[in-house]
Design a protein around this motif. Structure first.
Motif, PDB file in Angstrom:
ATOM      1  N   ALA A  92       0.756  -1.177  -0.026  1.00 42.78           N
ATOM      2  CA  ALA A  92      -0.088   0.143  -0.135  1.00 42.78           C
ATOM      3  C   ALA A  92       0.774   1.265   0.214  1.00 42.78           C
ATOM      4  O   ALA A  92       0.439   2.440   0.045  1.00 42.78           O
ATOM      5  CB  ALA A  92      -1.096  -0.165   1.122  1.00 42.78           C
ATOM      6  N   GLY A 137      -5.203  12.256   5.470  1.00 43.68           N
ATOM      7  CA  GLY A 137      -5.210  11.721   3.892  1.00 43.68           C
ATOM      8  C   GLY A 137      -5.128  12.839   2.958  1.00 43.68           C
ATOM      9  O   GLY A 137      -4.333  12.924   2.049  1.00 43.68           O
ATOM     10  N   LYS A 172      -2.323  13.741  -0.202  1.00 44.82           N
ATOM     11  CA  LYS A 172      -2.736  13.652  -1.690  1.00 44.82           C
ATOM     12  C   LYS A 172      -2.331  14.847  -2.140  1.00 44.82           C
ATOM     13  O   LYS A 172      -2.132  14.774  -3.357  1.00 44.82           O
ATOM     14  CB  LYS A 172      -4.129  13.393  -1.660  1.00 44.82           C
ATOM     15  CG  LYS A 172      -4.834  13.056  -2.987  1.00 44.82           C
ATOM     16  CD  LYS A 172      -6.207  12.616  -2.935  1.00 44.82           C
ATOM     17  CE  LYS A 172      -6.670  12.262  -4.354  1.00 44.82           C
ATOM     18  NZ  LYS A 172      -6.009  11.349  -5.116  1.00 44.82           N
ATOM     19  N   GLY A 194       2.026  13.246  -2.772  1.00 50.59           N
ATOM     20  CA  GLY A 194       1.037  12.815  -3.007  1.00 50.59           C
ATOM     21  C   GLY A 194       0.862  12.622  -4.714  1.00 50.59           C
ATOM     22  O   GLY A 194       0.406  11.790  -5.291  1.00 50.59           O
ATOM     23  N   ASP A 201      -1.248   7.230  -7.024  1.00 49.59           N
ATOM     24  CA  ASP A 201      -2.271   6.124  -6.889  1.00 49.59           C
ATOM     25  C   ASP A 201      -2.436   5.601  -5.612  1.00 49.59           C
ATOM     26  O   ASP A 201      -3.164   4.689  -5.555  1.00 49.59           O
ATOM     27  CB  ASP A 201      -1.550   4.875  -7.969  1.00 49.59           C
ATOM     28  CG  ASP A 201      -1.737   5.272  -9.366  1.00 49.59           C
ATOM     29  OD1 ASP A 201      -2.653   5.945  -9.898  1.00 49.59           O
ATOM     30  OD2 ASP A 201      -0.776   4.702 -10.198  1.00 49.59           O
ATOM     31  N   VAL A 202      -1.886   6.165  -4.533  1.00 48.63           N
ATOM     32  CA  VAL A 202      -1.820   5.803  -3.287  1.00 48.63           C
ATOM     33  C   VAL A 202      -3.373   6.186  -2.793  1.00 48.63           C
ATOM     34  O   VAL A 202      -3.477   7.546  -2.975  1.00 48.63           O
ATOM     35  CB  VAL A 202      -0.866   6.313  -2.451  1.00 48.63           C
ATOM     36  CG1 VAL A 202      -1.015   5.982  -1.034  1.00 48.63           C
ATOM     37  CG2 VAL A 202       0.491   5.595  -2.851  1.00 48.63           C
ATOM     38  N   ASP A 203      -3.902   5.445  -2.177  1.00 47.34           N
ATOM     39  CA  ASP A 203      -5.182   5.952  -1.209  1.00 47.34           C
ATOM     40  C   ASP A 203      -4.568   6.559  -0.022  1.00 47.34           C
ATOM     41  O   ASP A 203      -4.629   5.466   0.943  1.00 47.34           O
ATOM     42  CB  ASP A 203      -6.236   4.722  -1.187  1.00 47.34           C
ATOM     43  CG  ASP A 203      -7.554   5.133  -0.717  1.00 47.34           C
ATOM     44  OD1 ASP A 203      -7.530   6.245   0.193  1.00 47.34           O
ATOM     45  OD2 ASP A 203      -8.580   4.462  -0.644  1.00 47.34           O
ATOM     46  N   TRP A 204      -4.401   7.545   0.121  1.00 48.21           N
ATOM     47  CA  TRP A 204      -3.695   8.268   1.300  1.00 48.21           C
ATOM     48  C   TRP A 204      -4.478   7.985   2.570  1.00 48.21           C
ATOM     49  O   TRP A 204      -3.998   7.519   3.883  1.00 48.21           O
ATOM     50  CB  TRP A 204      -3.231   9.367   1.104  1.00 48.21           C
ATOM     51  CG  TRP A 204      -1.958   9.843   0.179  1.00 48.21           C
ATOM     52  CD1 TRP A 204      -2.343  10.229  -1.030  1.00 48.21           C
ATOM     53  CD2 TRP A 204      -0.843   9.276   0.320  1.00 48.21           C
ATOM     54  NE1 TRP A 204      -1.345  10.147  -1.949  1.00 48.21           N
ATOM     55  CE2 TRP A 204      -0.240   9.524  -1.058  1.00 48.21           C
ATOM     56  CE3 TRP A 204      -0.189   8.737   1.102  1.00 48.21           C
ATOM     57  CZ2 TRP A 204       1.169   9.480  -1.228  1.00 48.21           C
ATOM     58  CZ3 TRP A 204       1.161   8.601   0.940  1.00 48.21           C
ATOM     59  CH2 TRP A 204       1.857   8.877   0.038  1.00 48.21           C
ATOM     60  N   THR A 205      -5.858   8.202   2.500  1.00 46.90           N
ATOM     61  CA  THR A 205      -6.687   8.041   3.649  1.00 46.90           C
ATOM     62  C   THR A 205      -6.707   6.558   4.119  1.00 46.90           C
ATOM     63  O   THR A 205      -6.594   6.371   5.457  1.00 46.90           O
ATOM     64  CB  THR A 205      -8.133   8.667   3.243  1.00 46.90           C
ATOM     65  OG1 THR A 205      -7.887   9.921   3.102  1.00 46.90           O
ATOM     66  CG2 THR A 205      -9.024   8.073   4.553  1.00 46.90           C
ATOM     67  N   ASN A 206      -6.933   5.704   3.293  1.00 46.06           N
ATOM     68  CA  ASN A 206      -6.809   4.328   3.628  1.00 46.06           C
ATOM     69  C   ASN A 206      -5.487   3.683   4.250  1.00 46.06           C
ATOM     70  O   ASN A 206      -5.687   3.116   5.068  1.00 46.06           O
ATOM     71  CB  ASN A 206      -7.226   3.412   2.436  1.00 46.06           C
ATOM     72  CG  ASN A 206      -7.409   2.158   2.780  1.00 46.06           C
ATOM     73  OD1 ASN A 206      -8.233   1.732   3.711  1.00 46.06           O
ATOM     74  ND2 ASN A 206      -6.818   0.944   2.125  1.00 46.06           N
TER      75      ASN A 206
END
Length: 315
Positions: free
Chosen positions: A110, A199, A203, A208, A213-218
């Motif tokens: 991730a 997040g 981002k 970011g 492509d990183v889902d920062w919040t997740n």
């Protein structure tokens, strides 16, 4: 009351990247300012790293993960494991470490260019990924070096897969949760619930934009779910056979008492080494002056310290 980005993310989680690999001093100055003033709810002033050249980039499907890794230099392999959130934690020290050795720098699950999956983040399973990557690359044994979150992963690799680890370098690592100062442990407990606030700021930052492509919040949620969990690996540490170097900052997020406890678990600090040094332990301890948890990975002293373990005759 201070509400700064890095402190509230916790010491094992967030390492804002430097502007250029060749300018680590700017990164350290930024971090000193960010530690005192930055608010996560504001637009984060995160400086962008120079990321590994994509000509050196590869993917490996191992352990159910699609792991990105970059390769630098030639020689004996060194697996280099980044800290939490920032896959470019080592800055220009990556190039310094690649002089005379083959550095393989994976992005953990991730993080960066390695996609996220439904699997929770755990140091143990991330260590399994690294062992699987070493097998995939047919390296036999490799030296492993990790910083912060990456140090926890390196430690678990050595504990769970001793057959793939030659020498081990742990930079700013704890072997149990109370090795961190209490305020750090409390920050870990708050990270997951505050992920939605953290997040979007990352981002929108250069970091970011480097990794869109990183889902920062997740990612913050997953890292928070990892770091809030108590752990105690001290019994496993005492059984490690790989020669090991512990590296800490003199103003680290790790308590000095825990540094000594960790060192003693590895057989250090038991007696005088003798006039000729013949009674010194096989493992090593270094505390770098004028450093913090947040600057240690990019400090220019670090590669020379690491060489004292990894390069024959350098110590």
């Amino acid at each position: 009351m201070m509400h700064d980005a890095v402190r509230n993310l916790g010491p094992n989680v967030f390492h804002p990247p430097l502007q250029r690999d060749e300018d680590d001093m700017l990164r350290r100055d930024f971090l000193k300012t960010a530690m005192a003033t930055a608010a996560m709810t504001a637009a984060l002033r995160i400086q962008a790293s120079e990321t590994p050249a994509m000509s050196n980039g590869h993917f490996a499907d191992v352990d159910g993960q699609h792991v990105f890794y970059s390769v630098h230099g030639a020689g004996k392999p060194l697996i280099l494991l980044h800290g939490g959130i920032d896959p470019d934690s080592f800055g220009s020290n990556l190039a310094a470490l690649a002089k005379g050795r083959r550095v393989i720098a994976p992005h953990l699950q991730a993080h960066g260019r390695t996609p996220g999956t439904d699997r929770p983040l755990r140091s143990e399973t991330l260590g399994d990924d690294i062992a699987a990557l070493i097998g995939h690359l047919k390296l036999g044994k490799a030296d492993i070096m990790g910083y912060s979150l990456g140090a926890s992963v390196a430690l678990q690799t050595a504990i769970r897969h001793p057959d793939v680890v030659d020498r081990l370098v742990l930079v700013s690592a704890a072997m149990k949760q109370d090795g961190f100062y209490p305020e750090g442990v409390e920050a870990f407990r708050q990270l997951e619930v505050n992920a939605a606030a953290y997040g979007p700021g990352v981002k929108a930052s250069p970091l970011g934009q480097t990794y869109p492509d990183v889902d920062w919040t997740n990612l913050f949620r997953k890292v928070g779910d990892l770091t809030k969990r108590p752990f105690d690996w001290s019994a496993d540490v005492a059984r490690i056979k790989a020669r090991t170097l512990l590296v800490f900052a003199d103003a680290d997020a790790i308590r000095p008492g825990h540094m000594v406890e960790f060192w003693k678990a590895l057989g250090g600090g038991q007696r005088d080494a003798g006039v000729d040094g013949s009674l010194r332990p096989a493992n090593q301890l270094a505390i770098l002056p004028n450093t913090t948890h947040y600057t240690l990975a990019v400090d220019p002293m670090l590669p020379a310290i690491v060489d004292r373990l990894l390069v024959p005759g350098a110590g």
